[in-house]
Scaffold this motif. Structure first.
Motif, PDB file in Angstrom:
ATOM      1  N   VAL A 161     -21.545  -0.670  -2.072  1.00  0.00           N
ATOM      2  CA  VAL A 161     -20.321  -1.283  -2.670  1.00  0.00           C
ATOM      3  C   VAL A 161     -19.296  -0.130  -2.324  1.00  0.00           C
ATOM      4  O   VAL A 161     -18.071  -0.535  -2.095  1.00  0.00           O
ATOM      5  CB  VAL A 161     -20.637  -1.329  -4.298  1.00  0.00           C
ATOM      6  N   ALA A 162     -19.678   1.087  -2.118  1.00  0.00           N
ATOM      7  CA  ALA A 162     -18.540   1.985  -1.959  1.00  0.00           C
ATOM      8  C   ALA A 162     -17.979   1.859  -0.738  1.00  0.00           C
ATOM      9  O   ALA A 162     -16.803   1.982  -0.631  1.00  0.00           O
ATOM     10  CB  ALA A 162     -19.280   3.585  -2.105  1.00  0.00           C
ATOM     11  N   LEU A 163     -18.810   1.514   0.352  1.00  0.00           N
ATOM     12  CA  LEU A 163     -18.301   1.092   1.539  1.00  0.00           C
ATOM     13  C   LEU A 163     -17.571   0.031   1.744  1.00  0.00           C
ATOM     14  O   LEU A 163     -16.320   0.109   2.229  1.00  0.00           O
ATOM     15  CB  LEU A 163     -19.791   1.428   2.677  1.00  0.00           C
ATOM     16  N   SER A 164     -17.893  -1.069   1.138  1.00  0.00           N
ATOM     17  CA  SER A 164     -17.224  -2.181   1.016  1.00  0.00           C
ATOM     18  C   SER A 164     -15.687  -1.762   0.233  1.00  0.00           C
ATOM     19  O   SER A 164     -14.655  -2.319   0.697  1.00  0.00           O
ATOM     20  CB  SER A 164     -17.564  -3.322   0.085  1.00  0.00           C
ATOM     21  N   GLN A 165     -15.727  -1.454  -0.625  1.00  0.00           N
ATOM     22  CA  GLN A 165     -14.520  -0.647  -1.433  1.00  0.00           C
ATOM     23  C   GLN A 165     -13.518   0.033  -0.552  1.00  0.00           C
ATOM     24  O   GLN A 165     -12.358  -0.262  -0.565  1.00  0.00           O
ATOM     25  CB  GLN A 165     -14.965  -0.040  -2.748  1.00  0.00           C
ATOM     26  N   LEU A 166     -14.320   0.832   0.224  1.00  0.00           N
ATOM     27  CA  LEU A 166     -13.605   1.726   0.976  1.00  0.00           C
ATOM     28  C   LEU A 166     -12.678   0.982   1.939  1.00  0.00           C
ATOM     29  O   LEU A 166     -11.566   1.086   2.345  1.00  0.00           O
ATOM     30  CB  LEU A 166     -14.228   2.842   1.714  1.00  0.00           C
ATOM     31  N   ALA A 167     -13.384  -0.261   2.687  1.00  0.00           N
ATOM     32  CA  ALA A 167     -12.976  -1.035   3.599  1.00  0.00           C
ATOM     33  C   ALA A 167     -11.780  -2.211   3.136  1.00  0.00           C
ATOM     34  O   ALA A 167     -10.902  -1.993   3.744  1.00  0.00           O
ATOM     35  CB  ALA A 167     -14.087  -1.378   4.616  1.00  0.00           C
ATOM     36  N   VAL A 168     -11.975  -2.534   2.094  1.00  0.00           N
ATOM     37  CA  VAL A 168     -11.536  -3.329   1.636  1.00  0.00           C
ATOM     38  C   VAL A 168     -10.104  -2.961   0.665  1.00  0.00           C
ATOM     39  O   VAL A 168      -9.115  -3.280   0.837  1.00  0.00           O
ATOM     40  CB  VAL A 168     -12.091  -4.473   0.675  1.00  0.00           C
ATOM     41  N   GLY A 169     -10.535  -2.074  -0.331  1.00  0.00           N
ATOM     42  CA  GLY A 169      -9.695  -1.583  -1.245  1.00  0.00           C
ATOM     43  C   GLY A 169      -8.664  -0.598  -0.745  1.00  0.00           C
ATOM     44  O   GLY A 169      -7.446  -0.458  -1.216  1.00  0.00           O
ATOM     45  N   THR A 170      -9.098   0.288  -0.073  1.00  0.00           N
ATOM     46  CA  THR A 170      -8.175   1.392   0.587  1.00  0.00           C
ATOM     47  C   THR A 170      -7.637   0.832   1.979  1.00  0.00           C
ATOM     48  O   THR A 170      -6.360   1.226   2.378  1.00  0.00           O
ATOM     49  CB  THR A 170      -8.812   2.696   0.787  1.00  0.00           C
ATOM     50  N   ALA A 171      -8.017  -0.240   2.585  1.00  0.00           N
ATOM     51  CA  ALA A 171      -7.618  -0.462   3.825  1.00  0.00           C
ATOM     52  C   ALA A 171      -6.733  -1.931   3.848  1.00  0.00           C
ATOM     53  O   ALA A 171      -5.713  -2.052   3.889  1.00  0.00           O
ATOM     54  CB  ALA A 171      -8.410  -0.373   4.725  1.00  0.00           C
ATOM     55  N   VAL A 172      -7.654  -2.700   3.734  1.00  0.00           N
ATOM     56  CA  VAL A 172      -7.077  -4.399   3.861  1.00  0.00           C
ATOM     57  C   VAL A 172      -6.219  -4.707   2.909  1.00  0.00           C
ATOM     58  O   VAL A 172      -5.085  -5.048   3.147  1.00  0.00           O
ATOM     59  CB  VAL A 172      -8.314  -5.280   3.895  1.00  0.00           C
ATOM     60  N   THR A 173      -6.418  -4.601   1.456  1.00  0.00           N
ATOM     61  CA  THR A 173      -5.445  -5.112   0.557  1.00  0.00           C
ATOM     62  C   THR A 173      -4.153  -4.430   0.626  1.00  0.00           C
ATOM     63  O   THR A 173      -3.089  -4.981   0.689  1.00  0.00           O
ATOM     64  CB  THR A 173      -6.247  -4.909  -1.014  1.00  0.00           C
ATOM     65  N   PRO A 174      -4.162  -2.904   0.527  1.00  0.00           N
ATOM     66  CA  PRO A 174      -2.834  -2.265   0.675  1.00  0.00           C
ATOM     67  C   PRO A 174      -2.060  -2.697   1.946  1.00  0.00           C
ATOM     68  O   PRO A 174      -0.679  -3.033   1.873  1.00  0.00           O
ATOM     69  CB  PRO A 174      -3.256  -0.824   0.639  1.00  0.00           C
ATOM     70  N   LEU A 175      -2.746  -2.871   2.970  1.00  0.00           N
ATOM     71  CA  LEU A 175      -2.188  -3.167   4.263  1.00  0.00           C
ATOM     72  C   LEU A 175      -1.421  -4.625   4.097  1.00  0.00           C
ATOM     73  O   LEU A 175      -0.267  -4.825   4.284  1.00  0.00           O
ATOM     74  CB  LEU A 175      -3.197  -3.383   5.503  1.00  0.00           C
ATOM     75  N   LEU A 176      -2.305  -5.570   3.461  1.00  0.00           N
ATOM     76  CA  LEU A 176      -1.830  -6.771   3.381  1.00  0.00           C
ATOM     77  C   LEU A 176      -0.405  -6.979   2.230  1.00  0.00           C
ATOM     78  O   LEU A 176       0.400  -7.477   2.770  1.00  0.00           O
ATOM     79  CB  LEU A 176      -2.649  -7.891   2.471  1.00  0.00           C
ATOM     80  N   ILE A 177      -0.537  -6.059   1.495  1.00  0.00           N
ATOM     81  CA  ILE A 177       0.872  -5.984   0.433  1.00  0.00           C
ATOM     82  C   ILE A 177       1.831  -5.319   0.981  1.00  0.00           C
ATOM     83  O   ILE A 177       2.844  -5.828   1.061  1.00  0.00           O
ATOM     84  CB  ILE A 177       0.298  -4.848  -0.870  1.00  0.00           C
ATOM     85  N   LEU A 178       1.650  -4.330   1.974  1.00  0.00           N
ATOM     86  CA  LEU A 178       2.676  -3.862   2.947  1.00  0.00           C
ATOM     87  C   LEU A 178       3.198  -4.799   3.804  1.00  0.00           C
ATOM     88  O   LEU A 178       4.399  -4.672   3.826  1.00  0.00           O
ATOM     89  CB  LEU A 178       2.164  -2.492   3.435  1.00  0.00           C
ATOM     90  N   LEU A 179       2.360  -5.314   4.376  1.00  0.00           N
ATOM     91  CA  LEU A 179       2.850  -6.588   5.284  1.00  0.00           C
ATOM     92  C   LEU A 179       3.713  -7.635   4.622  1.00  0.00           C
ATOM     93  O   LEU A 179       4.945  -8.080   5.163  1.00  0.00           O
ATOM     94  CB  LEU A 179       1.800  -7.308   5.904  1.00  0.00           C
ATOM     95  N   THR A 180       3.192  -7.917   3.437  1.00  0.00           N
ATOM     96  CA  THR A 180       4.016  -8.896   2.815  1.00  0.00           C
ATOM     97  C   THR A 180       5.380  -8.345   2.420  1.00  0.00           C
ATOM     98  O   THR A 180       6.276  -9.260   2.107  1.00  0.00           O
ATOM     99  CB  THR A 180       3.212  -9.511   1.376  1.00  0.00           C
ATOM    100  N   VAL A 181       5.389  -7.220   1.771  1.00  0.00           N
ATOM    101  CA  VAL A 181       6.442  -6.536   1.148  1.00  0.00           C
ATOM    102  C   VAL A 181       7.587  -6.463   2.597  1.00  0.00           C
ATOM    103  O   VAL A 181       8.662  -6.940   2.405  1.00  0.00           O
ATOM    104  CB  VAL A 181       6.442  -5.292   0.768  1.00  0.00           C
ATOM    105  N   ARG A 182       6.841  -6.107   3.643  1.00  0.00           N
ATOM    106  CA  ARG A 182       7.877  -6.205   4.911  1.00  0.00           C
ATOM    107  C   ARG A 182       8.567  -7.374   5.126  1.00  0.00           C
ATOM    108  O   ARG A 182       9.767  -7.318   5.399  1.00  0.00           O
ATOM    109  CB  ARG A 182       7.193  -5.651   5.995  1.00  0.00           C
ATOM    110  N   LYS A 183       7.851  -8.385   5.175  1.00  0.00           N
ATOM    111  CA  LYS A 183       8.363  -9.785   5.417  1.00  0.00           C
ATOM    112  C   LYS A 183       9.475  -9.995   4.365  1.00  0.00           C
ATOM    113  O   LYS A 183      10.522 -10.588   4.495  1.00  0.00           O
ATOM    114  CB  LYS A 183       7.188 -10.718   5.481  1.00  0.00           C
ATOM    115  N   VAL A 184       9.009  -9.778   3.241  1.00  0.00           N
ATOM    116  CA  VAL A 184      10.012 -10.005   1.972  1.00  0.00           C
ATOM    117  C   VAL A 184      11.359  -9.595   2.139  1.00  0.00           C
ATOM    118  O   VAL A 184      12.114  -9.927   1.795  1.00  0.00           O
ATOM    119  CB  VAL A 184       9.099  -9.918   0.618  1.00  0.00           C
ATOM    120  N   ARG A 185      11.116  -8.030   2.385  1.00  0.00           N
ATOM    121  CA  ARG A 185      12.147  -7.451   2.510  1.00  0.00           C
ATOM    122  C   ARG A 185      13.182  -7.672   3.393  1.00  0.00           C
ATOM    123  O   ARG A 185      14.413  -7.565   3.514  1.00  0.00           O
ATOM    124  CB  ARG A 185      11.899  -5.907   2.498  1.00  0.00           C
ATOM    125  N   ARG A 186      12.808  -8.204   4.745  1.00  0.00           N
ATOM    126  CA  ARG A 186      13.404  -8.486   5.836  1.00  0.00           C
ATOM    127  C   ARG A 186      14.124  -9.931   5.686  1.00  0.00           C
ATOM    128  O   ARG A 186      15.241 -10.092   6.151  1.00  0.00           O
ATOM    129  CB  ARG A 186      12.596  -8.739   7.082  1.00  0.00           C
TER     130      ARG A 186
END
Lengths: 615, 251, 102, 114
Positions: free
Chosen positions: C60-85
């Motif tokens: 679970v730790a490995l999954s959380q590391l891959a998803v929680g620290t990488a994918v989810t924040p990345l998706l949020i940042l991409l969304t914010v980038r789109k929204v701000r532009r």
């Protein structure tokens, strides 16, 4: 091939169908994609019909992975279907088939390079709903609950060009996800207490422990997700926002079966897990959930009457009817359960037909506004007839199945809650009346054109992005044939005594936790209760006719009432206006479309449920 | 509802929630309890199936149907994203500017990219033996590929990312899982029954169906997450709304 | 097998990790700005991974590391980038308010 | 210590929900949903912990080693995947809301009411 093997196939078949559509949709022409989707949906209907026939009045049980219980214990997941669960899955599959046929020519512009995506999502939706209806494992139920949720959010927001669907879908997704995570917390608490995940296994493990705060809190948490899906007040706010903006074929599924699956899940979990001697006592649950059901039904009816946006009107009518279903289920008797099962089956056909006909209006006129469409449906006599018939069936016109289901449920409530019949009559009359009012105005041009201005909060329904690009073409035949067939099935539920009889025997199984637990363990026992009587009764027919007449009167009063000039009309009108200001307006203000409000109400609902169940 | 009213309403309800939940917690077995009936059975079953990683055995054998549902959710979410982030009728795409990348960043990316991809494959392959498996490895593969975006630029990423193929691979992975379940039925057992030879405990080929399903999940997750990220990147970098005048750009 | 003393140390570590998780979760929920929230979510993912490792759940730790620290924040940042532009509203409805660009 | 991890899970859930109630940005609300969901991982894994247990792998350990509950770990894994995918879908929707409404502030999204 054993009958029980058909249980996992009911989930696997649509999954494989979705895969075939995604891969095949790349190069197949549109016609072939539609045909493929139809064949696949028909296969699942065949699978479930076979399962329904083969299961008979008992249970079909399949231990997945071959992990059969040894000495009563297993590490696997069990699928267990009686005719209530299988029937609901069959209803889902039938409606999915209808929806796929309905949308043959529906969307002109699927995503580029991904032509099969819409039917693939519909099939995934079907897999989620069937899995949820058939599973006998609490965590597995959560997984399939989430599957149907995730697909539903995507389908609701399908029309990205229109601002409202994306907003409705976002609210739908967030509110439902909170509910689901709440359920998962409850599952975690139950696992900590019992160390089991199967419904029957948790139920029997709970017997060894007296009821305490942990059990009540776990019950409330698990129920929260299901009641959010079932749109029970105050968890219901997402429903009108999502159902009024989703593409029409999706609305047919959302209102027809998905919401009802929430009620089914709540009843299933209560009966199998919490209904034992040390569980949540019957009288306690009955009082709380009948009250919640009545409140939901009344809110739905009042709000339904107020709407001019047709899809929103139908959405609130679903809220009203779900309230009735919940109240009927909460009677905790085989008769009440049988009545609700009939009612759900017939309601699905009627509601889907009504949404389907609304889709025709949207196709023709690019609007679903009752006021704006005044008289403009005169060129659609067939659609008008079906819309009117749907309204009458919703109000409970015999011999539609809605009337039978309502009559059986009312009869079941007579002993403990004699006043419940009045609620059933009023709610079905108000929701049916609203539909009849719209039908008369749109398709008959009846009465004066309504005044446009309304001071309070309102969603009008004009200026919708049409779901189909070309308004000049003829209405595709499936868009009229499917609603007609759906109305016929709803009629069949009322006039085929064999169906009612088998649902009555299934209801007896459904409400017997020992029979369920025994079936899961592999030794079937006959349920103890008597088979409820589910035939037409004079009293039931009389009440059904009363609600139909009341619906017609309400509709007539709304259309021609303002033009009448009797003596005393002035005071009546003033009284109505006062009631509107003090009750209806605040109620409409609560439906603010604000995400934060809805989340707060969800937590309030959990808190209320905790207080009531702990009392 | 006004903001204040909403927050007050929430707090009133939250207090009830918190008190009830705390009361429920006092009824739980204490933290670290030794009694776990299901767990004891699951460990025995995993050893019987010669799967050294008990979590993988639960995921892909004992409760494989949950995982089938979970992979369907992922599949549905990828389809949903394709639908929701498609190019609307009134949008057009702009050409992202080639970004300038520092040589050191490029070098780091070039070194890390193969390492990450290998790690991903390793984690997928050893799912039935050690921590990891199809899901974790798949996500690592997918995120690893995007190092190309960091190291080079968006156009390089687009070249090494055949979306049409990955999209089909995602579907095929999900389909393979559902279809592998049928093997049990064909062999006369139950759906998703582990009917393959179980192999030797601790070997890469042990566990019967577990490594096969694991690989299918790895393919699905890897491909699915790449497609998912691709559609988000596409929106953030390429898609222009009609009124949009900003140049945006990649890198 | 771990000795008793070793187990006690582990439990202290678990408490510390739990506090870390709770604090970063609270911070992520209280932050108003989505970009800062994405960073805090990545921290939450990281501390959850630590907690899961201590709870003997490396999978679970490995999954959380891959998803929680990488994918989810990345998706949020991409969304914010789109929204701000993106500029103002397309369809002319809902012109007032622009929470995202503050 | 005996109930601390369980209480922490409840706290995290309420913190996430509080964030959604007070949110002024739909993207932020989706992030808060992810926070609320992490409470379920904490609860599940705390429930499955066994004092002195090791991770449930038998690669190089004796087959009689005491291990922590592998079932909740499998459940938590499923939960992680579900959470991530739902988050992705909702973020996609939020992006479209911004495009069509020009805002992601719930206070300004008033298209549906009454």
């Amino acid at each position: 091939m054993r009958t029980a093997d058909l249980l996992p196939l009911a989930v696997a078949v649509p999954l494989l169908g979705a895969v075939a559509l995604v891969i095949g949709g790349r190069w197949l022409p549109r016609v072939a994609t539609d045909a493929l989707a139809t064949v696949w949906a028909a296969m699942d209907v065949a699978d479930l019909a076979w399962l329904w026939a083969g299961t008979g009045d008992g249970h079909s049980v399949s231990w997945l992975g071959g992990w059969y219980p040894r000495r009563g214990e297993s590490v696997g997941i069990v699928l267990a279907g009686d005719r209530i669960g299988i029937g609901l899955a069959l209803l889902t599959a039938t409606l999915v088939l209808a929806v796929i046929v309905y949308s043959w020519r529906y969307f002109e512009e699927p995503p580029a390079q991904h032509a099969g995506t819409f039917p693939a999502l519909i099939l995934l939706f079907e897999a989620g709903m069937c899995g949820f209806a058939l599973t006998g494992d609490l965590f597995d139920a959560f997984v399939f609950f989430e599957l149907m949720g995730a697909v539903a959010y995507a389908l609701t927001g399908y029309r990205i060009e229109d601002p409202r669907p994306v907003q409705g879908a976002l609210i739908f997704g967030i509110v439902n996800s909170i509910g689901a995570y709440c359920s998962l917390l409850g599952i975690g608490l139950l696992y900590a207490r019992t160390g089991e995940l199967g419904l029957a296994q948790i139920g029997s493990a709970l017997q060894t422990h007296r009821a305490d705060a942990l059990e009540v809190v776990a019950f409330v948490f698990v129920m929260t997700g299901l009641l959010v899906k079932a749109a029970v007040v105050p968890f219901h706010f997402w429903l009108p926002d999502a159902h009024s903006v989703a593409p029409t074929p999706v609305c047919m599924l959302l209102s027809g079966v998905m919401v009802e699956l929430g009620v089914y899940g709540a009843a299933r979990v209560y009966w199998t897990v919490f209904s034992g001697p040390h569980g949540i006592p019957h009288p306690h649950l009955r009082t709380a959930f009948v009250a919640a059901g009545v409140l939901t039904a009344l809110v739905g009816a009042v709000m339904c009457w107020q709407q001019r946006h047709l899809k929103r009107m139908l959405a609130f009518s679903t809220v009203g009817h779900v309230g009735l279903f919940l109240a009927g289920m909460a009677l905790l008797t085989p008769a009440g359960t049988a009545g609700v099962a009939l009612y759900v089956a017939a309601h699905a056909g009627v509601k889907a037909a009504l949404f389907g006909t609304t889709g025709v209006l949207l196709d023709r006129h690019g609007s679903v506004d009752e006021h704006g469409l005044h008289g403009r449906g005169r060129d659609l006599p067939l659609a008008g007839a079906m819309f009117t018939l749907g309204g009458l069936a919703l109000a409970g016109l015999p011999p539609f199945g809605t009337a039978l289901g309502k009559a059986v449920t009312e009869h079941a409530a007579e002993g403990r809650f004699p006043w419940l019949s009045a609620v059933f009559v009023v709610v079905s009359a108000a929701t049916g009346g609203a539909v009849l009012r719209a039908a008369a105005r749109i398709f008959g041009g009846a009465g004066p054109r309504p005044q446009e201005h309304y001071a309070g909060p309102e969603t009008t329904g004009s200026g919708e992005e049409p779901e189909i690009r070309d308004p000049q073409r003829r209405i595709p035949a499936p868009m009229l044939a499917v609603p007609a067939i759906l109305l016929c099935t709803s009629l069949a539920v009322g006039v085929l005594p064999a169906l009612a009889g088998s649902l009555a025997r299934a209801a007896r199984q459904f409400t017997d936790r020992t029979a369920y637990a025994a079936a899961v363990q592999g030794h079937a026992i006959a349920p103890a209760a008597a088979v409820p009587d589910v035939g037409w009764s004079t009293e039931g027919v009389a009440l059904a006719l009363a609600s139909t007449v009341l619906a017609a009167l309400l509709a007539a009063a709304a259309i021609w009432g303002p033009a009448l000039a009797w003596r005393g009309m002035g005071t009546a009108r003033a009284a109505l206006r006062a009631a509107g200001r003090s009750v209806v307006l605040p109620l409409r203000r609560l439906h603010s479309g604000h995400l934060g409000d809805y989340v707060s109400w969800l937590v309030v609902g959990v808190a209320l449920l905790l207080l009531v169940m702990a009392a | 509802m006004s903001r204040t009213a909403r927050i007050r309403l929430f707090w009133a309800a939250a207090v009830v929630f918190a008190v009830a939940y705390a009361a429920a917690c006092t009824g739980l077995p204490r933290f670290g309890t030794l009694a776990h009936p299901y767990a004891t059975r699951a460990v025995a079953a995993a050893l019987h199936q010669r799967t050294a990683n008990v979590v993988s055995s639960v995921n892909f054998d004992q409760r494989a149907f949950d995982t089938l549902g979970e992979e369907s959710i992922l599949f549905a979410a990828v389809l949903g994203t394709i639908v929701l982030l498609r190019h609307a009728r009134d949008e057009r795409t702009g050409r992202p500017r080639p970004g300038r990348v520092l040589p050191s960043t490029r070098l780091l990316g070039m070194v890390l990219l193969p390492v990450t991809l290998l790690t991903g494959v390793y984690i997928v392959a050893h799912g039935q033996l050690s921590p990891g498996g199809g899901f974790q490895g798949g996500v690592i593969l997918a995120t690893g590929l995007h190092l190309a975006y960091v190291a080079a630029d968006y156009r390089v990423l687009k070249r090494i990312r055949p979306l049409a193929f990955l999209d089909a691979a995602d579907a095929a992975g999900a389909g393979a899982f559902a279809a592998l379940g049928l093997a049990g039925l064909v062999a006369g057992g139950a759906y998703l029954q582990n009917v393959l030879p179980l192999g030797t405990f601790g070997q890469l080929s042990s566990g019967g169906l577990v490594p096969v399903v694991n690989a299918a999940v790895g393919v699905e997750v890897g491909a699915g997450v790449i497609v998912l990220l691709a559609f988000f990147l596409d929106q953030a970098v390429e898609v222009r709304s009609p009124e949009e005048h900003g140049t945006g750009g990649g890198g | 097998m771990n000795g008793a003393a070793n187990g006690a140390v582990d439990e202290y570590l678990i408490v510390v990790a739990l506090l870390l998780v709770t604090v970063s979760a609270t911070a992520a929920a209280l932050t108003r700005d989505p970009v800062r929230q994405a960073v805090l979510l990545a921290m939450l993912g990281l501390s959850l991974a630590v907690l899961f490792t201590l709870l003997q759940a490396p999978d679970v730790a490995l999954s959380q590391l891959a998803v929680g620290t990488a994918v989810t924040p990345l998706l949020i940042l991409l969304t914010v980038r789109k929204v701000r532009r993106a500029p103002g509203p397309r369809n002319g409805r809902d012109r007032r308010g622009d929470g995202a660009r503050r | 210590m005996t109930i601390l991890p369980f209480l922490a899970a409840g706290w995290i859930f309420l913190a996430g929900v509080h964030g959604m109630v007070t949110s002024r940005n739909a993207i932020h609300a989706v992030g808060c949903l992810a926070v609320a969901q992490s409470s379920t991982y904490v609860l599940l894994l705390a429930v499955g912990f066994r004092r002195g247990g090791t991770a449930p792998y038998f690669s190089d350990t004796s087959l009689r080693t005491r291990v922590v509950d592998p079932v909740v770990q499998a459940l938590a894994l499923t939960d992680v995947v579900v959470g991530a995918t739902v988050t992705a879908l909702l973020l996609g929707l939020a992006m479209q809301v911004r495009k069509r409404h020009g805002t992601v502030d719930p206070d300004a999204l008033t298209g549906l009411k009454g």
